[in-house]
Design an enzyme around this catalytic site. Structure first.
Site, short mmCIF file in Angstrom:
data_model
loop_
_atom_site.label_atom_id
_atom_site.label_comp_id
_atom_site.label_asym_id
_atom_site.label_seq_id
_atom_site.Cartn_x
_atom_site.Cartn_y
_atom_site.Cartn_z
N THR A 182 37.40 23.61 49.51
CA THR A 182 37.89 24.96 49.19
C THR A 182 37.08 25.59 48.07
O THR A 182 37.25 26.77 47.76
CB THR A 182 39.37 24.93 48.77
OG1 THR A 182 39.54 23.94 47.74
CG2 THR A 182 40.28 24.59 49.93
N GLY A 183 36.22 24.82 47.43
CA GLY A 183 35.36 25.36 46.38
C GLY A 183 34.09 25.92 46.97
O GLY A 183 33.86 25.86 48.17
N ASP A 242 32.92 13.61 48.52
CA ASP A 242 34.36 13.60 48.81
C ASP A 242 34.97 12.41 48.07
O ASP A 242 34.66 11.25 48.37
CB ASP A 242 34.57 13.46 50.32
CG ASP A 242 36.03 13.63 50.70
OD1 ASP A 242 36.90 13.33 49.85
OD2 ASP A 242 36.31 14.07 51.83
N THR A 274 43.47 12.82 49.37
CA THR A 274 42.76 13.33 48.19
C THR A 274 43.63 13.09 46.95
O THR A 274 43.18 12.56 45.95
CB THR A 274 42.43 14.83 48.33
OG1 THR A 274 41.45 14.98 49.35
CG2 THR A 274 41.87 15.41 47.04
N TYR A 308 51.17 17.88 49.92
CA TYR A 308 50.76 18.30 48.57
C TYR A 308 51.81 17.87 47.52
O TYR A 308 51.47 17.20 46.55
CB TYR A 308 50.59 19.81 48.57
CG TYR A 308 50.07 20.39 47.27
CD1 TYR A 308 48.74 20.22 46.88
CD2 TYR A 308 50.90 21.15 46.44
CE1 TYR A 308 48.27 20.78 45.70
CE2 TYR A 308 50.43 21.71 45.26
CZ TYR A 308 49.11 21.53 44.90
OH TYR A 308 48.64 22.08 43.73
P1 NAD Z 1 40.88 25.15 44.51
O1 NAD Z 1 41.21 24.83 45.91
O2 NAD Z 1 40.19 26.42 44.21
O3 NAD Z 1 40.01 23.98 43.86
C1 NAD Z 1 40.08 22.64 44.25
C2 NAD Z 1 38.68 22.06 44.28
O4 NAD Z 1 38.74 20.68 44.64
C3 NAD Z 1 37.77 22.75 45.31
O5 NAD Z 1 36.52 23.03 44.75
C4 NAD Z 1 37.66 21.72 46.43
O6 NAD Z 1 36.47 21.84 47.17
C5 NAD Z 1 37.74 20.42 45.63
N1 NAD Z 1 38.20 19.27 46.44
C6 NAD Z 1 39.28 19.22 47.26
N2 NAD Z 1 39.38 17.99 47.81
C7 NAD Z 1 38.34 17.24 47.32
C8 NAD Z 1 37.89 15.91 47.54
N3 NAD Z 1 38.52 15.09 48.36
N4 NAD Z 1 36.76 15.52 46.90
C9 NAD Z 1 36.09 16.35 46.07
N5 NAD Z 1 36.48 17.63 45.82
C10 NAD Z 1 37.59 18.07 46.45
O7 NAD Z 1 42.24 25.03 43.69
P2 NAD Z 1 42.56 25.41 42.18
O8 NAD Z 1 43.55 26.50 42.18
O9 NAD Z 1 41.31 25.56 41.41
O10 NAD Z 1 43.33 24.09 41.71
C11 NAD Z 1 42.68 23.09 40.96
C12 NAD Z 1 43.66 21.97 40.67
O11 NAD Z 1 44.77 22.46 39.92
C13 NAD Z 1 44.24 21.31 41.93
O12 NAD Z 1 44.34 19.92 41.72
C14 NAD Z 1 45.61 21.93 42.04
O13 NAD Z 1 46.52 21.06 42.68
C15 NAD Z 1 45.97 22.14 40.58
N6 NAD Z 1 46.93 23.24 40.46
C16 NAD Z 1 46.52 24.54 40.59
C17 NAD Z 1 47.46 25.55 40.52
C18 NAD Z 1 47.08 27.00 40.66
O14 NAD Z 1 47.98 27.85 40.70
N7 NAD Z 1 45.83 27.37 40.71
C19 NAD Z 1 48.82 25.26 40.31
C20 NAD Z 1 49.17 23.92 40.21
C21 NAD Z 1 48.23 22.91 40.26
#
Ligand code: NAD
Ligand code: UDP
Length: 344
Positions: A65-66, A86, A122, A175
């Site tokens: 998702t990044g 990954d 993950t 999740y």
């Molecule tokens: P996002 O989806 O933008 O970022 C997640 C990143 O993790 C992405 O770059 C994705 O490519 C990478 N990723 C996913 N699975 C992976 C794997 N198996 N190996 C390597 N990289 C992997 O989400 P975000 O909003 O930036 O959230 C970041 C973190 O904060 C997450 O763990 C999320 O659960 C936590 N979080 C975010 C929020 C929010 O509102 N933004 C709220 C609660 C918790």
């Protein structure tokens, strides 16, 4: 190498020396921070902040998702490296690391529900691999947990001592339960091996560099409003969320990392300014100046009716509280999406 410096794709181009050895060759005195999920929305802000605080940063991400666009400008900094990997799989050879931030996990319901097995593994495998790395380096690991551990909370606001009300077999379970399992892993690793862990439970966070197709409510409403499309309100719109601007979250994460080893958390990090989704739609239309309509869709299963953090622990432990108002944060975010959508 994707035409960019400091980029390594695991199993094909991974350097023969551990990555931190390469970094240390140029900047030997700076601490080395590993940001898992550093190419995502929150992670890309964290990478920038750590670099500006004088860290060297190793960003590891599978780009699920990044996006490389989120970190492209950092590639010119010799203190920054990106590894495409990954983390469900064992980690590549990283060498010495001083701090680990585990943000790797899709956070938008649209994305985490599209690949539930990948999401669950993950949460669990990735956390386990990073805990082992933290143990090997005797360094702290900050775990990005979530307010989703509270599920469809039967009390509001939610405090850290509330155990939650979570469906273990629903659409959101990969999740919610994955993140709950990751918290358990962190604490069991801590109790078994003395691993230094710090758990933050993050409430809904928004800001620039969310992806356009992210589907989370703030970005979805703004992008729809800017494109002149209807804003989709799920259910009657009376469900609430408490929205935090990303800069406030990054401050909290950095303060949490600086705490003593006896501070493991979990600590709620959120903005208690609770709003209904209806209200958010109205504010978004006003701030974007959009003439879009609103359209109601069915409420997804297990959608939490209320979400609001108690932040007394964060205030006491970290001396932290959010500063950016919803109005100011939304203006910054709208500005960002205006630039992105104008290029389309
Ligand atoms: P996002 O989806 O933008 O970022 C997640 C990143 O993790 C992405 O770059 C994705 O490519 C990478 N990723 C996913 N699975 C992976 C794997 N198996 N190996 C390597 N990289 C992997 O989400 P975000 O909003 O930036 O959230 C970041 C973190 O904060 C997450 O763990 C999320 O659960 C936590 N979080 C975010 C929020 C929010 O509102 N933004 C709220 C609660 C918790
Ligand atoms: N939501 C909505 N319209 C959208 C996206 C989300 O009404 O286009 C609602 C969703 O049903 C939930 C809230 O907004 O009640 C927050 O959803 P989001 O996906 O941002 O995060 P969640 O807190 O549910 O993980």
């Amino acid at each position: 190498m994707l035409g960019i410096k400091n980029v390594y794709i695991c199993n094909t181009e991974y350097p023969t020396k551990p990555i931190s050895t390469l970094l240390m060759a140029t900047q030997s005195k700076q601490k080395i921070a590993l940001v898992a999920g550093g190419a995502g929305f929150v992670g890309s802000h964290l990478c920038r902040r750590l670099l500006s605080d004088g860290r060297q940063v190793v960003c590891i991400d599978n780009l699920h998702t990044g996006s490389l666009d989120n970190i492209r400008e950092l590639m010119d900094d010799s203190r920054f490296s990106f590894i495409e990997h990954d983390i469900v799989n064992p980690l590549p050879r990283l060498g010495h690391i001083d701090e680990i931030y585990n943000l790797a996990c899709p956070a938008s319901p649209r994305h985490y529900q599209a690949k539930p097995l990948q999401t669950f593994f993950t949460c669990v495998s990735d956390t386990y691999h990073l805990l082992e790395l933290a143990r090997a380096n005797d360094c702290p690991l900050l775990q990005a947990s979530t307010s989703e551990v509270y599920g469809c909370a039967t009390q509001s606001p939610q405090s850290e001592d509330y155990w939650g009300y979570v469906n273990p077999v629903g659409k959101r379970s990969c999740y919610d339960e994955g993140k709950r399992g990751a918290e358990t892993l962190c604490m069991d690793h801590h109790h078994t091996f003395g691993t230094r862990v710090k758990i933050v439970r993050i409430f809904n966070t928004y800001g620039p560099r969310m992806s356009v197709d992210d589907g989370r409510v703030v970005s979805h409403f703004i992008v729809s409003a800017l494109r002149g499309k209807p804003l989709t309100i799920y259910g009657d719109g009376r469900q609430t969320r408490s929205f935090m601007y990303v800069a406030d979250l990054i401050d909290a994460i950095c303060l949490m990392m600086k705490t003593n080893d006896n501070v493991t958390g979990p600590v709620n990090i959120g903005n208690p300014d609770e709003r209904s989704i209806d209200e958010l739609a109205g504010i978004t239309l006003r701030l974007t100046g959009s003439a879009s309509s609103t359209m109601h869709h069915p409420l997804p299963a297990d959608d939490p009716p209320r979400r609001c953090p108690y932040i007394t622990l964060a205030q006491t432990l970290l001396g932290w509280q959010p500063h950016v108002s919803l109005h100011d944060g939304l203006l910054q975010t709208i500005d960002y999406f205006r630039r992105v959508t104008e290029k389309e």
